[in-house]
Design an enzyme around this catalytic site. Structure first.
Site, PDB file in Angstrom:
ATOM      1  N   HIS A  20       0.833  -1.205   0.000  1.00 53.71           N
ATOM      2  CA  HIS A  20       0.000   0.000   0.000  1.00 53.71           C
ATOM      3  C   HIS A  20       0.869   1.256   0.000  1.00 53.71           C
ATOM      4  O   HIS A  20       0.604   2.218  -0.710  1.00 53.71           O
ATOM      5  CB  HIS A  20      -0.923   0.020   1.231  1.00 53.71           C
ATOM      6  CG  HIS A  20      -1.781  -1.193   1.342  1.00 53.71           C
ATOM      7  ND1 HIS A  20      -1.684  -2.082   2.387  1.00 53.71           N
ATOM      8  CD2 HIS A  20      -2.744  -1.680   0.521  1.00 53.71           C
ATOM      9  CE1 HIS A  20      -2.557  -3.052   2.215  1.00 53.71           C
ATOM     10  NE2 HIS A  20      -3.217  -2.838   1.087  1.00 53.71           N
ATOM     11  N   CYS A 125     -15.504 -14.545  -5.137  1.00 53.59           N
ATOM     12  CA  CYS A 125     -14.442 -14.553  -4.127  1.00 53.59           C
ATOM     13  C   CYS A 125     -14.717 -13.435  -3.132  1.00 53.59           C
ATOM     14  O   CYS A 125     -14.692 -12.262  -3.490  1.00 53.59           O
ATOM     15  CB  CYS A 125     -13.061 -14.339  -4.753  1.00 53.59           C
ATOM     16  SG  CYS A 125     -11.784 -14.102  -3.476  1.00 53.59           S
ATOM     17  N   CYS A 128     -11.685 -10.892  -2.908  1.00 50.80           N
ATOM     18  CA  CYS A 128     -11.575  -9.941  -4.030  1.00 50.80           C
ATOM     19  C   CYS A 128     -12.849  -9.123  -4.132  1.00 50.80           C
ATOM     20  O   CYS A 128     -12.856  -8.104  -4.812  1.00 50.80           O
ATOM     21  CB  CYS A 128     -11.462 -10.651  -5.375  1.00 50.80           C
ATOM     22  SG  CYS A 128     -10.013 -11.621  -5.665  1.00 50.80           S
ATOM     23  N   CYS A 143      -9.852 -19.277  -5.972  1.00 46.47           N
ATOM     24  CA  CYS A 143      -9.470 -17.943  -6.443  1.00 46.47           C
ATOM     25  C   CYS A 143      -7.981 -17.960  -6.787  1.00 46.47           C
ATOM     26  O   CYS A 143      -7.159 -18.315  -5.940  1.00 46.47           O
ATOM     27  CB  CYS A 143      -9.737 -16.901  -5.354  1.00 46.47           C
ATOM     28  SG  CYS A 143      -8.992 -15.301  -5.738  1.00 46.47           S
ATOM     29  N   HIS A 146      -6.191 -15.325  -4.241  1.00 49.00           N
ATOM     30  CA  HIS A 146      -6.144 -15.617  -2.804  1.00 49.00           C
ATOM     31  C   HIS A 146      -5.991 -17.094  -2.473  1.00 49.00           C
ATOM     32  O   HIS A 146      -5.817 -17.462  -1.321  1.00 49.00           O
ATOM     33  CB  HIS A 146      -7.401 -15.055  -2.121  1.00 49.00           C
ATOM     34  CG  HIS A 146      -7.457 -13.568  -2.160  1.00 49.00           C
ATOM     35  ND1 HIS A 146      -8.204 -12.864  -3.067  1.00 49.00           N
ATOM     36  CD2 HIS A 146      -6.816 -12.643  -1.418  1.00 49.00           C
ATOM     37  CE1 HIS A 146      -8.037 -11.565  -2.875  1.00 49.00           C
ATOM     38  NE2 HIS A 146      -7.193 -11.401  -1.885  1.00 49.00           N
TER      39      HIS A 146
HETATM   40  O1  ME8 Z   1      -8.137  -3.786  -3.923  1.00 51.58           O
HETATM   41  N1  ME8 Z   1       2.667  -4.927  -4.456  1.00 51.58           N
HETATM   42  O2  ME8 Z   1      -7.836  -2.737  -1.882  1.00 51.58           O
HETATM   43  P1  ME8 Z   1      -6.531  -3.457  -1.316  1.00 51.58           P
HETATM   44  C1  ME8 Z   1       2.300  -3.755  -4.969  1.00 51.58           C
HETATM   45  N2  ME8 Z   1     -10.217  -1.696  -2.035  1.00 51.58           N
HETATM   46  N3  ME8 Z   1       1.156  -3.132  -4.652  1.00 51.58           N
HETATM   47  C2  ME8 Z   1       0.363  -3.718  -3.753  1.00 51.58           C
HETATM   48  C3  ME8 Z   1       0.691  -4.952  -3.157  1.00 51.58           C
HETATM   49  C4  ME8 Z   1       1.917  -5.562  -3.546  1.00 51.58           C
HETATM   50  N4  ME8 Z   1       2.332  -6.690  -3.044  1.00 51.58           N
HETATM   51  N5  ME8 Z   1      -0.301  -5.281  -2.308  1.00 51.58           N
HETATM   52  C5  ME8 Z   1      -1.217  -4.273  -2.359  1.00 51.58           C
HETATM   53  C6  ME8 Z   1      -8.502  -3.018  -3.052  1.00 51.58           C
HETATM   54  N6  ME8 Z   1      -0.813  -3.332  -3.234  1.00 51.58           N
HETATM   55  C7  ME8 Z   1      -9.732  -2.179  -3.263  1.00 51.58           C
HETATM   56  C8  ME8 Z   1      -9.392  -1.055  -4.227  1.00 51.58           C
HETATM   57  S1  ME8 Z   1     -10.029   1.162  -5.615  1.00 51.58           S
HETATM   58  C9  ME8 Z   1     -11.418   1.905  -6.135  1.00 51.58           C
HETATM   59  C10 ME8 Z   1     -10.544  -0.154  -4.560  1.00 51.58           C
HETATM   60  C11 ME8 Z   1      -1.521  -2.086  -3.544  1.00 51.58           C
HETATM   61  O3  ME8 Z   1      -6.413  -3.012   0.101  1.00 51.58           O
HETATM   62  C12 ME8 Z   1      -1.838  -1.990  -5.031  1.00 51.58           C
HETATM   63  O4  ME8 Z   1      -2.061  -0.637  -5.354  1.00 51.58           O
HETATM   64  O5  ME8 Z   1      -6.548  -4.898  -1.606  1.00 51.58           O
HETATM   65  C13 ME8 Z   1      -3.141  -2.744  -5.117  1.00 51.58           C
HETATM   66  O6  ME8 Z   1      -3.846  -2.454  -6.317  1.00 51.58           O
HETATM   67  C14 ME8 Z   1      -3.844  -2.249  -3.881  1.00 51.58           C
HETATM   68  O7  ME8 Z   1      -2.789  -2.116  -2.900  1.00 51.58           O
HETATM   69  C15 ME8 Z   1      -4.938  -3.183  -3.380  1.00 51.58           C
HETATM   70  O8  ME8 Z   1      -5.348  -2.742  -2.121  1.00 51.58           O
END
Ligand code: ME8
Length: 505
Positions: A20, A125, A128, A143, A146
């Site tokens: 994040h 899922c 997701c 999935c 996951h």
């Molecule tokens: O998908 N490497 O939230 P999320 C790089 N709420 N980036 C990463 C990562 C990794 N290993 N892990 C997470 C969601 N990210 C939804 C999004 S938007 C309208 C809704 C980053 O908490 C990356 O940007 O699962 C990924 O797309 C995002 O965290 C997913 O965060």
């Protein structure tokens, strides 16, 4: 010019991790760079608080989804100053102002005739929050992201007529080849569209943690519709008494990881078309940060796999700027790439401490020793100047395309050039003979000027370090014009430079 950049809004079902922080720092680098260019910047990040991913964890912990959301949203908020992120607003989707705006927009989608009620039957899922198509299901109905068994769902839902947007989306991709970058992700999204689009669920009746469907209050919107709309709704209430929508919409850049490509590159533009809202200009899809273990094996860092590099611990040891630098130096932005504590330590030592930190402290020490702490007001060295020519333009052009790693590489080539210049010109030898005084002036001035120029360009990557170093050089101008080699006059008084990259404890 307005410049609006967003990160995904993160699920509050767990604490933030380096993945994040990575996306958010990437967006911060672009926002800071645009501010240096004098653009009118708005930078949004926030949390995604509805839907099953959050409701399930709250239930497991025996607390309400709102309690879980409040607790974990705070953790995401706390991370921002620690990673030195300059966001202009933090949206939480449980905010009633967001909910009202979602209802308004979705009512328009409804009134435009793009929804109908139907029966959904298929695989889902809960992590997701995604209804999987046949092509997205791994062996044994699991999935692929996951690695958990999918749920068989059968429920009456409102549907969004995604299928009617197949042709408009194909047209969009044909007209705007840079709508999604890098090209591999553009191709992937287009292949999904070309595979044929089916209508998708717009609402859920089995869960109640969400934004109520205004025309059917027994339903809440499927979390992705509510979540994607944050990019648009936030502008209407981020500033009290002011609506920023006309000023900043459409967004210049959505930055996101490849895991959520389909939602952003297919569903999102279709939804906006259905609501008669202009589309964002670009989406930049980056890869995964993978954890590289001692054997060199790489796995995706993720909450559910439990193998995350803790950004708080990393920052404690190496500092925030080192984390910001490392992430974008080690892994090409856009690609997947491995990170590890071992390579972190190596880059810290060889690049940050030696190539950059030592270059700066040696130069300042020589200016103090040989010139009483005043940067000589001499011309810059004509043999060095060509190596800096065009750099500012190159970096700007790369960052216009969110080529964050490539831009950093161009800057770092100049850091290395300056190291060679010190060795070539050997100021300590020039200082031995008064006959070389003019030559020494040019050398010290060129070094100070070179370090200053690269540091202005490094500000978006390492804002704290840049501030300290520019203050020590006696010229704190951060505007991009100041990054031209030779742009600023000599004659400034240098000050104390605290150790920029001390040996980690
Ligand atoms: O998908 N490497 O939230 P999320 C790089 N709420 N980036 C990463 C990562 C990794 N290993 N892990 C997470 C969601 N990210 C939804 C999004 S938007 C309208 C809704 C980053 O908490 C990356 O940007 O699962 C990924 O797309 C995002 O965290 C997913 O965060």
């Amino acid at each position: 010019m307005p410049f609006y950049v967003t990160t995904p809004i993160y699920y509050v079902n767990a604490a933030p991790h380096l993945g994040h922080a990575y996306t958010t720092i990437g967006a911060d680098i672009l926002a800071r760079h645009q501010r240096q260019r004098g653009e009118d910047v708005f930078f949004l990040t926030g949390t995604d608080e509805h839907g099953e991913p959050v409701a399930q964890v709250a239930e497991r912990e025996g607390i309400s989804p709102k309690e879980l959301a409040d607790r974990n949203a705070q953790r995401f908020l706390d991370l921002l100053p620690q990673i030195n992120v300059s966001n202009d607003f933090f949206i939480r989707t449980s905010d009633p102002r967001h909910k009202r705006r979602v209802q308004e927009v979705m009512q328009r989608v409804h009134d435009n005739g793009h929804v109908y009620k139907g029966l959904y039957e298929g695989w889902y899922c809960p992590k997701c929050a995604d209804f999987k198509t046949e092509a997205e299901i791994a062996e044994g109905n699991t999935c692929p992201i996951h690695r958990i068994p999918l749920d068989r769902e059968r429920e009456e839902n409102w549907f969004f007529r995604l299928s009617t947007f197949e042709q408009p989306l194909k047209d969009l991709y044909a007209e705007r080849p840079d709508f999604v970058t890098p090209r591999s992700r553009y191709n992937e999204a287009l292949a999904f569209i070309n595979g044929g689009l089916q209508d998708i669920s717009l609402s859920r009746s089995k869960i109640s943690w969400g934004v109520e469907v205004p025309w059917d209050p027994g339903h809440v919107f499927y979390v992705w519709f509510d979540a994607l709309l944050n990019y648009y709704t936030a502008l209407s209430f981020a500033r009290d008494g002011e609506d920023l929508t006309d000023r900043f919409w459409p967004a210049n850049f959505h930055i996101l990881g490849k895991d959520i490509l389909k939602f952003h590159a297919v569903f999102w533009p279709a939804m906006l078309l259905a609501a008669d809202i202009p589309l964002p200009r670009r989406e930049l899809i980056h890869g995964y940060l993978l954890m590289r273990d001692a054997e060199g094996v790489e796995t995706k860092m993720s909450k559910s796999l439990g193998n995350v590099l803790d950004p708080f611990a990393v920052m404690e040891t190496f500092g925030t700027d080192a984390l910001r630098y490392y992430c974008f130096r080690e892994v090409g932005f856009g690609q997947d790439g491995g990170v590890s504590t071992a390579t972190f330590g190596e880059r810290y030592e060889s690049e940050l401490a030696n190539e950059y930190g030592n270059l700066a402290s040696r130069t300042l020490a020589m200016i103090t020793r040989y010139r009483g702490g005043i940067v000589p007001d001499a011309d810059v060295d004509a043999t060095l100047a060509p190596d800096f020519e065009g750099l500012v333009g190159e970096v700007s052009e790369l960052l216009d395309r969110a080529e964050i790693t490539q831009a950093l590489d161009r800057i770092w080539q100049r850091v290395r050039r300056l190291n060679r210049y010190v060795e070539e010109s050997a100021p300590w030898q020039l200082a031995r003979d008064e006959a070389n005084a003019a030559r020494l002036d040019v050398t010290l001035r060129s070094l100070a000027e070179g370090i200053r120029a690269v540091t202005v360009l490094l500000h978006p990557y390492m804002p704290e370090t840049a501030a300290k170093l520019l203050a020590a050089l006696g010229d704190e101008e951060l505007g991009l014009d100041a990054a031209e080699f030779g742009a600023r006059p000599g004659g400034s008084a240098v000050g104390e430079l605290p150790p920029l990259f001390p040996k980690p404890q």
